[in-house]
Design a protein around this motif. Structure first.
Motif, short mmCIF file in Angstrom:
data_model
loop_
_atom_site.label_atom_id
_atom_site.label_comp_id
_atom_site.label_asym_id
_atom_site.label_seq_id
_atom_site.Cartn_x
_atom_site.Cartn_y
_atom_site.Cartn_z
N PRO A 59 0.80 -1.23 0.00
CA PRO A 59 0.00 0.00 0.00
C PRO A 59 0.83 1.28 0.00
N GLU A 60 2.04 1.22 0.55
CA GLU A 60 2.86 2.43 0.58
C GLU A 60 3.28 2.90 -0.81
N LEU A 61 3.25 2.01 -1.80
CA LEU A 61 3.59 2.41 -3.16
C LEU A 61 2.64 3.47 -3.70
N PHE A 62 1.36 3.36 -3.34
CA PHE A 62 0.39 4.33 -3.85
C PHE A 62 0.68 5.73 -3.34
N GLU A 63 1.18 5.82 -2.12
CA GLU A 63 1.50 7.12 -1.54
C GLU A 63 2.81 7.67 -2.09
N THR A 64 3.76 6.79 -2.39
CA THR A 64 5.08 7.27 -2.81
C THR A 64 5.19 7.47 -4.32
N VAL A 65 4.67 6.54 -5.13
CA VAL A 65 4.83 6.65 -6.58
C VAL A 65 3.51 6.70 -7.34
N GLY A 66 2.40 6.38 -6.69
CA GLY A 66 1.10 6.41 -7.35
C GLY A 66 0.78 5.11 -8.06
N ALA A 67 -0.50 4.91 -8.34
CA ALA A 67 -0.97 3.68 -8.96
C ALA A 67 -0.45 3.51 -10.38
N VAL A 68 -0.25 4.62 -11.08
CA VAL A 68 0.23 4.57 -12.46
C VAL A 68 1.75 4.74 -12.41
N SER A 69 2.42 3.60 -12.19
CA SER A 69 3.88 3.65 -12.02
C SER A 69 4.49 2.29 -12.33
N ARG A 70 5.78 2.32 -12.61
CA ARG A 70 6.53 1.09 -12.84
C ARG A 70 6.44 0.17 -11.62
N GLU A 71 6.64 0.73 -10.46
CA GLU A 71 6.67 -0.09 -9.25
C GLU A 71 5.35 -0.82 -9.02
N VAL A 72 4.23 -0.14 -9.25
CA VAL A 72 2.93 -0.76 -9.02
C VAL A 72 2.64 -1.84 -10.05
N VAL A 73 2.89 -1.58 -11.34
CA VAL A 73 2.59 -2.64 -12.32
C VAL A 73 3.52 -3.83 -12.15
N PRO A 126 -0.14 12.61 -17.74
CA PRO A 126 -1.31 13.08 -18.49
C PRO A 126 -2.17 11.91 -18.97
N VAL A 127 -3.40 12.24 -19.35
CA VAL A 127 -4.28 11.23 -19.92
C VAL A 127 -3.55 10.52 -21.06
N GLY A 128 -3.66 9.21 -21.08
CA GLY A 128 -2.97 8.39 -22.08
C GLY A 128 -1.71 7.74 -21.55
N THR A 129 -1.27 8.12 -20.34
CA THR A 129 -0.09 7.50 -19.72
C THR A 129 -0.49 6.12 -19.19
N VAL A 130 0.21 5.10 -19.64
CA VAL A 130 -0.08 3.73 -19.22
C VAL A 130 1.24 3.01 -18.94
N TRP A 131 1.32 2.39 -17.76
CA TRP A 131 2.45 1.52 -17.44
C TRP A 131 2.02 0.08 -17.68
N LEU A 132 2.89 -0.69 -18.31
CA LEU A 132 2.66 -2.11 -18.56
C LEU A 132 3.83 -2.89 -18.01
N ALA A 133 3.54 -4.09 -17.49
CA ALA A 133 4.61 -4.98 -17.02
C ALA A 133 4.26 -6.40 -17.46
N TRP A 134 5.31 -7.13 -17.80
CA TRP A 134 5.15 -8.53 -18.18
C TRP A 134 6.03 -9.38 -17.28
N GLY A 135 5.47 -10.43 -16.75
CA GLY A 135 6.22 -11.39 -15.98
C GLY A 135 6.44 -12.63 -16.82
#
Length: 166
Positions: free
Chosen positions: A67-81, A114-123
């Motif tokens: 949960p601390e990731l949302f406060e530090t880097v936000g949901a739209v981020s490399r770390e979250v995805v 901005p609108v249109g920013t999307v982070w993607l991750a593949w495992g």
């Protein structure tokens, strides 16, 4: 729609060659990746699970995103995805997974995201790959481009695994 269906069908063919499964962890696409995959007859042979974790709380509860990731880097981020894709792999036991989180619009954007920013991750097994995209268009177009990019990435990584097998 036809292009996305073709990508999903090709993904299925490649995963069957590998005898591997895939999972999807989705936020901004709201299940669009999972829908595209399950549109393919026989996808139960290679699609393991789809997680639609639109809220931060569900990203944490379903996918173990700290949960601390949302406060530090936000949901739209490399770390979250990257945490989402790891969580999807752990929960589903799938060799391959994809995760997406972005700002589909029309609001919700900021100067940094901005609108249109999307982070993607593949495992892929123990490896994680991630990238940011900046898609143009309205909400539907951003979501469709995200689904397409997610499937294209899965195809690239599955092709790499096939090449590694000889």
């Amino acid at each position: 729609m036809k292009e996305i269906t073709q990508l999903a069908a090709e993904l299925g063919r490649r995963l069957q060659v590998l005898n591997a499964h895939v999972a999807a962890a989705e936020s901004c696409t709201g299940g669009g990746i999972s829908e595209a995959i399950t549109r393919i007859p026989g996808s139960s042979a290679w699609f393991e699970a789809g997680y639609v974790t639109y809220s931060n709380r569900q990203k944490t509860e379903q996918l173990n995103v700290p949960p601390e990731l949302f406060e530090t880097v936000g949901a739209v981020s490399r770390e979250v995805v990257e945490a989402m894709v790891r969580g999807a792999q752990e929960k589903s036991q799938a060799h391959f997974a994809v995760a997406v989180s972005g700002v589909a619009g029309p609001d919700g954007g900021s100067p940094n995201k901005p609108v249109g920013t999307v982070w993607l991750a593949w495992g892929v097994g123990e490896q994680v790959f991630s990238e940011v995209q900046h898609f143009a268009g309205n909400r539907d177009e951003v979501r469709r481009q995200t689904v397409k990019a997610a499937l294209e990435g899965l195809l690239r990584h599955a092709a790499g695994e096939i090449s590694n097998q000889g």
